[in-house]
Design an enzyme around this catalytic site. Sequence first.
Site, PDB file in Angstrom:
ATOM      1  N   GLY A  15      86.944   9.456  96.522  1.00 14.10           N
ATOM      2  CA  GLY A  15      87.810   9.231  95.351  1.00 14.10           C
ATOM      3  C   GLY A  15      86.986   8.914  94.111  1.00 14.10           C
ATOM      4  O   GLY A  15      87.253   9.421  93.010  1.00 14.10           O
ATOM      5  N   VAL A 132      87.038  20.247 105.571  1.00 14.99           N
ATOM      6  CA  VAL A 132      86.150  20.962 106.487  1.00 14.99           C
ATOM      7  C   VAL A 132      84.813  21.247 105.800  1.00 14.99           C
ATOM      8  O   VAL A 132      84.762  21.914 104.765  1.00 14.99           O
ATOM      9  CB  VAL A 132      86.781  22.289 106.967  1.00 14.99           C
ATOM     10  N   LYS A 205      87.686  19.298 112.362  1.00 13.19           N
ATOM     11  CA  LYS A 205      87.334  20.398 111.442  1.00 13.19           C
ATOM     12  C   LYS A 205      87.418  21.747 112.146  1.00 13.19           C
ATOM     13  O   LYS A 205      87.899  22.734 111.581  1.00 13.19           O
ATOM     14  CB  LYS A 205      85.928  20.163 110.882  1.00 13.19           C
TER      15      LYS A 205
END
Length: 438
Positions: A15, A132, A205
């Site tokens: 973030g 991913v 993933k």
Amino acid sequence: MRAIHVGLCGVGTVGGGTAAVLKRNAEEIARRAGRPIKIIIAANRDLDRAREMCGPDVEIVSDALKVVNHPDVDIVVELIGGTTIAKELVLKAIANGKHVVTANKKLIAEYGNEIFERAQEKGVTVAFEAAVAGGIPVIKALREGLTANRIEWIAGIINGTSNFILTEMRDKGLAFADVLAEAQRLGYAEADPTFDIEGHDAGHKLTIMSAIAFGIPVQFDKAYLEGISKLDAADIKYAGELGYRIKLLGVTRRRENGIELRVAPTLIPHKRLIANVDGVMNAVLVKGDAVGATMYYGPGAGAEPTASAVIADLVDVTRLATADPENRVPHLAFQPSALANLPILPIDEVETCYYLRMDAEDRPGVLADVSRILADANISVESMLQRPATEQNDSRADIIILTHQAVEKNVNGALTKIEALGSINGKVVKLRLEHLNG
Ligand SMILES: NC(=O)C1=CN([C@@H]2O[C@H](COP(=O)(O)OP(=O)(O)OC[C@H]3O[C@@H](n4cnc5c(N)ncnc54)[C@H](O)[C@@H]3O)[C@@H](O)[C@H]2O)C=CC1
Ligand SMILES: N[C@@H](CC=O)C(=O)O
Ligand code: NA
């Protein structure tokens, strides 16, 4: 055109990186997106950090529900992680008619089917490039760049923390725990690092890539997961002597009767490009029938590399939000009504090559017994290596065998018989081996 308004949930590693890059490259990003992209509200536990990273124009709150319920937010960016509050926030954002961008692979791999169905109903997009292989645009490549192909298999080094640990242990002889602590300090590891080292994160993933490659729902619960925590330094050394590197590799492969979906420490010939992907770098090899083998390489974790993928999604969603909603790229690359029902194969049915190491009595006849058991199980030997078990004791030897392609259940059956031989001590070490020929 007015700026697109972003509500940020979570101002931690990713973030914070997202806020910083959005600010630094604001002009360039607006030129690409067609309009400015602006964070208007951010939620975080540490309010001071959020204020520092987002700047004075952004409203800072501790309650993330305020972000998803904010009437002026167009896109919610979920960077909290986990599947409790994050799931609630994403579903609420969708219900409120907002687009979502997330880096949360656990959430998408475990609850993606439900999330995409809700998003479809509400006509909004959920984008997850950062989930991913961090900064590598591999979702984009699979979902858009390779749509002409029948994908045959994908093999990826997709956990930066594990790859960093394996590399530092091999190159600097550092201890597992010390390298893991360094990966945590650098912001690579998950909040609970067992997800990294036990193969869960790579499994998340791989599950997502498998769904996009083969047009099947996400099915993390059927993935086979083995991490690096039990890997023995002796096997890394012997693999090296035989011309291989051991990597935590995720493999998903289309077979006639279903799909293989598995993560495990795997031997790869050292001359392959992917065997030389070191440190926090990730790489994904994709084999398509038309294009052949393609490889995607780059940083798989870290603040700004991951932010790069989050912001690429923000630009995509901004463009889509401005275009015809009927023309959206499907979440899993295939149209939702066209998803296939291919089963994920149990690990017993997987077919690959194997590395086997056993502690054997060094006397005539032992190798013959082992070879007979392998031959009876239809397992053919590619090469063999024998080394004294220790320098002090020449009555025992380590025998290392590399096999050709074999079925996992045949290998397991043979190992049970080999372990029952009086001349073999303890369990046989079994690692998978992939040649990854294009
Ligand atoms: N760190 C990395 O390199 C990568 C992380 N990811 C994924 O990105 C997501 C975020 O990861 P990081 O940034 O590393 O985690 P982090 O732990 O650094 O950041 C999470 C942030 O969320 C905040 N938070 C937690 N609960 C909250 C709540 N209830 N309300 C408001 N704020 C709350 C925390 O204060 C923290 O600042 C995860 O899903 C992770 O798997 C994906 C790719 C790479
Ligand atoms: N913990 C993950 C972060 C990125 O997804 C990793 O180490 O790869
Ligand atoms: Na990515």
